[in-house]
Design a protein around this motif. Sequence first.
Motif, PDB file in Angstrom:
ATOM      1  N   HIS A  71     121.597   3.420  20.032  1.00  0.00           N
ATOM      2  CA  HIS A  71     122.284   4.487  20.275  1.00  0.00           C
ATOM      3  C   HIS A  71     123.804   4.447  19.600  1.00  0.00           C
ATOM      4  O   HIS A  71     124.217   3.363  19.695  1.00  0.00           O
ATOM      5  CB  HIS A  71     122.775   4.514  21.898  1.00  0.00           C
ATOM      6  N   ILE A  72     124.192   5.621  18.841  1.00  0.00           N
ATOM      7  CA  ILE A  72     125.677   5.639  18.696  1.00  0.00           C
ATOM      8  C   ILE A  72     126.325   6.586  19.472  1.00  0.00           C
ATOM      9  O   ILE A  72     125.894   7.659  19.405  1.00  0.00           O
ATOM     10  CB  ILE A  72     125.792   6.229  16.912  1.00  0.00           C
ATOM     11  N   LYS A  93     121.846   6.235   3.230  1.00  0.00           N
ATOM     12  CA  LYS A  93     122.455   5.107   2.167  1.00  0.00           C
ATOM     13  C   LYS A  93     121.870   3.610   2.302  1.00  0.00           C
ATOM     14  O   LYS A  93     121.156   3.241   3.133  1.00  0.00           O
ATOM     15  CB  LYS A  93     124.025   4.867   3.182  1.00  0.00           C
ATOM     16  N   PRO A  94     121.987   3.360   0.891  1.00  0.00           N
ATOM     17  CA  PRO A  94     121.317   2.128   0.705  1.00  0.00           C
ATOM     18  C   PRO A  94     121.671   0.938   1.868  1.00  0.00           C
ATOM     19  O   PRO A  94     122.803   1.028   2.255  1.00  0.00           O
ATOM     20  CB  PRO A  94     121.863   1.509  -0.734  1.00  0.00           C
ATOM     21  N   THR A 127     120.269   8.882  18.616  1.00  0.00           N
ATOM     22  CA  THR A 127     119.588   7.608  18.755  1.00  0.00           C
ATOM     23  C   THR A 127     118.600   7.694  17.437  1.00  0.00           C
ATOM     24  O   THR A 127     117.960   8.580  17.365  1.00  0.00           O
ATOM     25  CB  THR A 127     118.728   7.749  20.092  1.00  0.00           C
ATOM     26  N   ALA A 128     118.311   6.271  17.094  1.00  0.00           N
ATOM     27  CA  ALA A 128     117.640   6.247  15.972  1.00  0.00           C
ATOM     28  C   ALA A 128     116.578   5.020  16.432  1.00  0.00           C
ATOM     29  O   ALA A 128     116.839   4.158  17.109  1.00  0.00           O
ATOM     30  CB  ALA A 128     118.322   5.793  14.631  1.00  0.00           C
ATOM     31  N   ALA A 131     126.924   8.897  11.316  1.00  0.00           N
ATOM     32  CA  ALA A 131     126.504   8.296  12.736  1.00  0.00           C
ATOM     33  C   ALA A 131     125.024   8.169  12.750  1.00  0.00           C
ATOM     34  O   ALA A 131     124.322   7.003  13.151  1.00  0.00           O
ATOM     35  CB  ALA A 131     126.803   9.239  13.949  1.00  0.00           C
ATOM     36  N   SER A 132     124.221   9.321  12.354  1.00  0.00           N
ATOM     37  CA  SER A 132     122.633   9.098  12.281  1.00  0.00           C
ATOM     38  C   SER A 132     122.125   8.034  11.152  1.00  0.00           C
ATOM     39  O   SER A 132     121.453   7.478  11.824  1.00  0.00           O
ATOM     40  CB  SER A 132     122.505  10.573  11.769  1.00  0.00           C
ATOM     41  N   ILE A 133     122.773   7.932  10.194  1.00  0.00           N
ATOM     42  CA  ILE A 133     122.626   6.834   9.082  1.00  0.00           C
ATOM     43  C   ILE A 133     122.765   5.653   9.716  1.00  0.00           C
ATOM     44  O   ILE A 133     122.075   4.621   9.544  1.00  0.00           O
ATOM     45  CB  ILE A 133     123.197   7.115   7.756  1.00  0.00           C
ATOM     46  N   LEU A 134     123.926   5.272  10.197  1.00  0.00           N
ATOM     47  CA  LEU A 134     124.359   4.277  10.718  1.00  0.00           C
ATOM     48  C   LEU A 134     123.222   3.670  11.811  1.00  0.00           C
ATOM     49  O   LEU A 134     122.840   2.397  12.115  1.00  0.00           O
ATOM     50  CB  LEU A 134     125.601   4.218  11.216  1.00  0.00           C
TER      51      LEU A 134
END
Length: 200
Positions: free
Chosen positions: A72-73, A113-114, A28-29, A86-89
Amino acid sequence: MLTLKLNPDLIECGTDEAGRGCLAGPVTAAAIILPNDFSNKILNDSKQLSEIKRKSLKPLLEDCSISYGVTHIFMEEIDKINILNASILAMQRSIKQLKPQPEHIIVDGNKFKPYHNIPHTCVIKGDGKYLNIAAASVLAKTYRDEFMEKIHEEFPMYNWKKNKGYPTVEHREAIRKYGITKYHRKSFRLLPEQLMLDLK
């Protein structure tokens, strides 16, 4: 004392994730833009705060923020694209929810990632240095904990209410005894003695 943000002159969001090292549940981010006059004496890296303090900060941060987003991913996607991606997404999808969009992104950790040509800065242990990252870490952690407490009702034998899906001895014992659920990450080493699968 934490600094509010890295670039005081820009609309800057802080972003962070929770649950990267877990065996079950989503990663989750959260991303958040705080106003320039924001201050809080309690706010810190979510790992340094008690559960009670995190829960009390959550509505306060949501009310005070200019904008915030949480994502949430889930397990299937983690297993498909790996936990780092997944964390970056999750962070990028949280940033996408922000209005206005930030002029600068400050990220906890050393990998990102940019995103849409918006400049970003990675800060190792940033959640202990900047309030906007600390705020994102609290939102990510509290939203993820709520999800784990909810699915605990479905599978109480893993005690996710307490361990939140992390690889505790108790959690691993339950996996050994009951097997895995639809919430477990199949690409993770769920048990220490787990061997590589022979995929011929």
